[in-house]
Scaffold this motif. Structure first.
Motif, short mmCIF file in Angstrom:
data_model
loop_
_atom_site.label_atom_id
_atom_site.label_comp_id
_atom_site.label_asym_id
_atom_site.label_seq_id
_atom_site.Cartn_x
_atom_site.Cartn_y
_atom_site.Cartn_z
N GLY A 121 0.81 -1.21 0.00
CA GLY A 121 0.00 0.00 0.00
C GLY A 121 0.84 1.26 0.00
N LEU A 122 2.10 1.14 0.40
CA LEU A 122 2.96 2.32 0.47
C LEU A 122 3.55 2.71 -0.87
N ILE A 123 3.61 1.74 -1.77
CA ILE A 123 4.32 1.97 -3.03
C ILE A 123 3.77 3.18 -3.78
N ALA A 124 2.45 3.18 -4.02
CA ALA A 124 1.86 4.27 -4.81
C ALA A 124 2.03 5.63 -4.12
N PRO A 125 1.67 5.78 -2.83
CA PRO A 125 1.81 7.09 -2.20
C PRO A 125 3.25 7.61 -2.21
N LEU A 126 4.21 6.73 -1.92
CA LEU A 126 5.60 7.19 -1.86
C LEU A 126 6.13 7.56 -3.24
N THR A 127 5.78 6.77 -4.26
CA THR A 127 6.23 7.07 -5.61
C THR A 127 5.67 8.42 -6.06
N ILE A 128 4.36 8.60 -5.82
CA ILE A 128 3.73 9.86 -6.23
C ILE A 128 4.38 11.03 -5.50
N ALA A 129 4.60 10.86 -4.19
CA ALA A 129 5.21 11.95 -3.41
C ALA A 129 6.61 12.25 -3.90
N PHE A 130 7.34 11.22 -4.29
CA PHE A 130 8.72 11.42 -4.72
C PHE A 130 8.79 12.24 -6.00
N PHE A 131 7.89 11.96 -6.95
CA PHE A 131 7.96 12.65 -8.23
C PHE A 131 7.14 13.92 -8.29
N PHE A 132 6.02 13.94 -7.55
CA PHE A 132 5.12 15.08 -7.68
C PHE A 132 4.97 15.88 -6.39
N GLY A 133 5.67 15.52 -5.34
CA GLY A 133 5.58 16.29 -4.10
C GLY A 133 4.26 16.06 -3.38
N ARG A 134 3.72 17.16 -2.88
CA ARG A 134 2.52 17.04 -2.04
C ARG A 134 1.22 17.01 -2.83
N VAL A 135 1.19 16.34 -3.97
CA VAL A 135 -0.05 16.34 -4.74
C VAL A 135 -1.21 15.76 -3.94
N PHE A 136 -0.88 14.91 -2.97
CA PHE A 136 -1.94 14.36 -2.10
C PHE A 136 -2.77 15.50 -1.52
N CYS A 137 -2.07 16.55 -1.08
CA CYS A 137 -2.74 17.66 -0.40
C CYS A 137 -3.72 18.40 -1.29
N ALA A 138 -3.42 18.49 -2.58
CA ALA A 138 -4.27 19.27 -3.46
C ALA A 138 -5.25 18.42 -4.24
N TYR A 139 -4.96 17.13 -4.39
CA TYR A 139 -5.81 16.34 -5.28
C TYR A 139 -6.54 15.19 -4.59
N ILE A 140 -6.06 14.73 -3.45
CA ILE A 140 -6.63 13.53 -2.87
C ILE A 140 -7.21 13.77 -1.48
N CYS A 141 -6.47 14.49 -0.65
CA CYS A 141 -6.87 14.67 0.75
C CYS A 141 -8.35 15.03 0.88
N PRO A 142 -9.15 14.17 1.52
CA PRO A 142 -10.58 14.44 1.59
C PRO A 142 -10.92 15.64 2.46
N ALA A 143 -10.00 16.01 3.37
CA ALA A 143 -10.28 17.17 4.22
C ALA A 143 -9.92 18.46 3.51
N SER A 144 -9.05 18.37 2.48
CA SER A 144 -8.53 19.61 1.89
C SER A 144 -9.62 20.40 1.18
N LEU A 145 -10.68 19.71 0.74
CA LEU A 145 -11.78 20.43 0.13
C LEU A 145 -12.43 21.35 1.17
N ALA A 146 -12.57 20.82 2.38
CA ALA A 146 -13.13 21.63 3.47
C ALA A 146 -12.20 22.81 3.76
N PHE A 147 -10.88 22.55 3.74
CA PHE A 147 -9.92 23.63 3.99
C PHE A 147 -9.95 24.66 2.86
N PHE A 148 -10.12 24.16 1.64
CA PHE A 148 -10.20 25.04 0.47
C PHE A 148 -11.39 25.99 0.62
N VAL A 149 -12.55 25.40 0.95
CA VAL A 149 -13.76 26.21 1.13
C VAL A 149 -13.56 27.19 2.29
N THR A 150 -12.94 26.70 3.38
CA THR A 150 -12.71 27.57 4.53
C THR A 150 -11.81 28.74 4.17
#
Lengths: 313, 198
Positions: free
Chosen positions: A122-151
């Motif tokens: 389960g770690l392979i995909a998140p770590l690979t993505i983070a290595f090449f694209f940085g914090r894309v999790f924060c802008a594209y995946i994180c389910p709470a970030s939409l709430a933070f965006f709206v806030t």
């Protein structure tokens, strides 16, 4: 740079922003759907018949049941799909494919000193993505970030009427939260992360609300994070408190895809990119660490000197 | 100087999660003391070390008998799964054991052997309130038992006898008991072990 090419980058940035809203909504929808799939599996096992579902649980449930069945059939046998999918972004399984939060793996390693294949896979995909694209999790995946965006949008609206400070902290705070969280975890257990990590809190809240109709304690911590965002600074939680963001930023310190600046066109007096960045990155000084490739700076840049592409080294 | 700034921020950061344990000091209310872990669960202490609280077991449970804890079990149990047998017993479908990513629930197959390998607890009959023991034939618990004749046998007036060595503690009998309060209860394996060592 030709004029046509310039405006293309602005559109490109807006496109990324729209895409990120789309994917985040998608992740939220996925979490809601997974939570509902518990109810679906229950009805499927209990009745296996839409008419009986209507008789026992009402018309809306019948409609939900039928749509869920139709949707799940797209991926295979509905019961099998439900059995192989579940969880939240902390540790999720989609059609049998596991994804694990690096912090979950770290927490498990610290407390149990052992991993399983599922966690490692389960770690392979998140770590690979983070290595090449940085914090894309924060802008594209994180389910709470939409709430933070709206806030953050609500905050800038309120800023027209009230004064809110924009507190800036050192990046070390999030590392401290990670270390402190690990200590508290060792004392109490892995569950405390639901209160510390916003996306885990969001997942827990959604799951408890939809699958069991109860309000999770995690909702309170999520509310607290949102309040902090409004009162202390734009995207305060994402910038300074979230240990996952910090960890992913660290992993992607030399991310291959990030913002590039065309220094020749950059205006001396302009700071709009640094102001708009939700993660307090400053593209103006070619600082790209923590970039989540969200496209906000590219959209706002008046001279369109920012673009997203491969980092030149 | 830069390092100093980092260290300051770092220590300030470590203080934030330390506020979490204060939640444990909140007045507890009715803390649920007796609960079951899903089938295949490791011994309690090891289970708590291993379970990361991802909720996948609760998510796949087609019986919706696995719930996840809020603060009502204290911070230790936060987000971990539980089964409250009186509201819903485990049907031993083993779906949860197949998905656990950390191995907190050992993988078990949905076969009879898999079923017999489960050790969630043991049923105890309170004969003084059981209908069958007061002359009114009932047998609801026996009808609910997934291992009838092994884990539970019945005698005259369908009086149940639990055979602890075969009872897996799924809780279906406790759920089925028509007496209020229930005349048959599952004592969780953790509690039994605690009692044995004491």
């Amino acid at each position: 740079m030709a004029a046509g090419e310039k405006s293309r980058w602005g559109l490109y940035g807006k496109g990324l922003l729209v895409l990120s809203l789309f994917t985040r909504t998608g992740v939220l929808a996925l979490l809601c759907f997974l939570a509902f799939s518990t109810e679906y599996a229950n009805l499927k096992m209990g009745h296996n018949n839409a008419r009986l579902v209507e008789l026992s649980a009402g018309k809306p449930m019948r409609i939900a049941y039928e749509w869920t069945e139709k949707f799940l059939s797209l991926f295979g046998e509905p019961e099998e799909v439900v059995r192989t999918s579940g969880g939240m972004t902390w540790s999720i399984r989609v059609l049998g494919m596991p994804f694990t939060d690096p912090i979950a793996a770290l927490s498990l390693l610290a407390k149990h000193h052992r991993w399983t294949w599922s966690i490692a896979l389960g770690l392979i995909a998140p770590l690979t993505i983070a290595f090449f694209f940085g914090r894309v999790f924060c802008a594209y995946i994180c389910p709470a970030s939409l709430a933070f965006f709206v806030t953050s949008r609500i905050r800038s609206l309120l800023e027209k009427f009230f004064y809110f400070p924009d507190i800036r902290l050192h990046h070390g705070v999030a590392w401290g939260v990670l270390a402190g969280g690990l200590v508290v975890m060792l004392l109490f257990g892995h569950g405390i992360w639901t209160l510390i990590l916003p996306y885990f809190a969001m997942g827990q809240t959604i799951f408890q609300a939809i699958a069991f109709g109860t309000l999770s304690v995690a909702a309170a911590s999520l509310g607290l994070f949102l309040l902090v965002d409004v009162l202390l600074g734009k995207q305060f939680t994402c910038r300074y408190l979230c240990p996952t963001g910090r960890l992913l930023g660290w992993i992607g310190a030399r991310q291959a895809v990030t913002i590039r600046r065309d220094a020749a066109h950059c205006l001396e007096s302009c700071r709009s990119c640094a102001d708009v960045c939700p993660l307090s990155v400053n593209p103006k000084v070619d600082e790209t660490r923590d970039c989540s490739v969200c496209g906000e700076c590219v959209t706002i840049c008046p001279t369109q000197c920012l673009s997203i592409g491969r980092e030149k080294r | 100087m830069k390092r100093r700034g980092f260290l300051k921020a770092f220590f300030a950061g470590t203080l934030l999660p330390l506020a979490v344990p204060l939640l444990d000091k909140l007045p507890g209310g009715n803390r649920l003391r007796r609960f079951l872990r899903p089938p295949g669960a490791l011994p309690e202490k090891e289970f708590l070390d291993t379970c990361i609280g991802c909720g996948q077991c609760a998510n796949v449970c087609p019986n919706k008998c696995i719930e996840t804890y809020g603060l009502d079990g204290g911070l230790d149990n936060l987000a971990t799964p539980r089964i409250v047998a009186r509201s819903k017993g485990c049907i031993l479908c083993m779906a949860c054991t197949q998905v656990c990513p950390t191995g907190a629930l050992k993988k078990l197959e949905p076969t009879e052997e898999g079923m017999r390998a489960v050790a969630m607890g043991t049923a105890f009959v309170t004969e003084s309130i059981c209908y069958s023991f007061s002359g009114r034939t009932c047998g609801a618990c026996y009808r609910a038992c997934p291992l009838p004749g092994e884990a539970m046998t019945i005698g005259q007036y369908e009086q149940p006898t639990v055979h602890a060595e075969h009872c897996v503690g799924c809780g279906l009998c406790e759920q089925a008991c028509i007496h209020m309060p229930q005349a048959i209860r599952i004592v969780p394996i953790a509690e039994l072990r605690e009692r044995d060592t004491a």
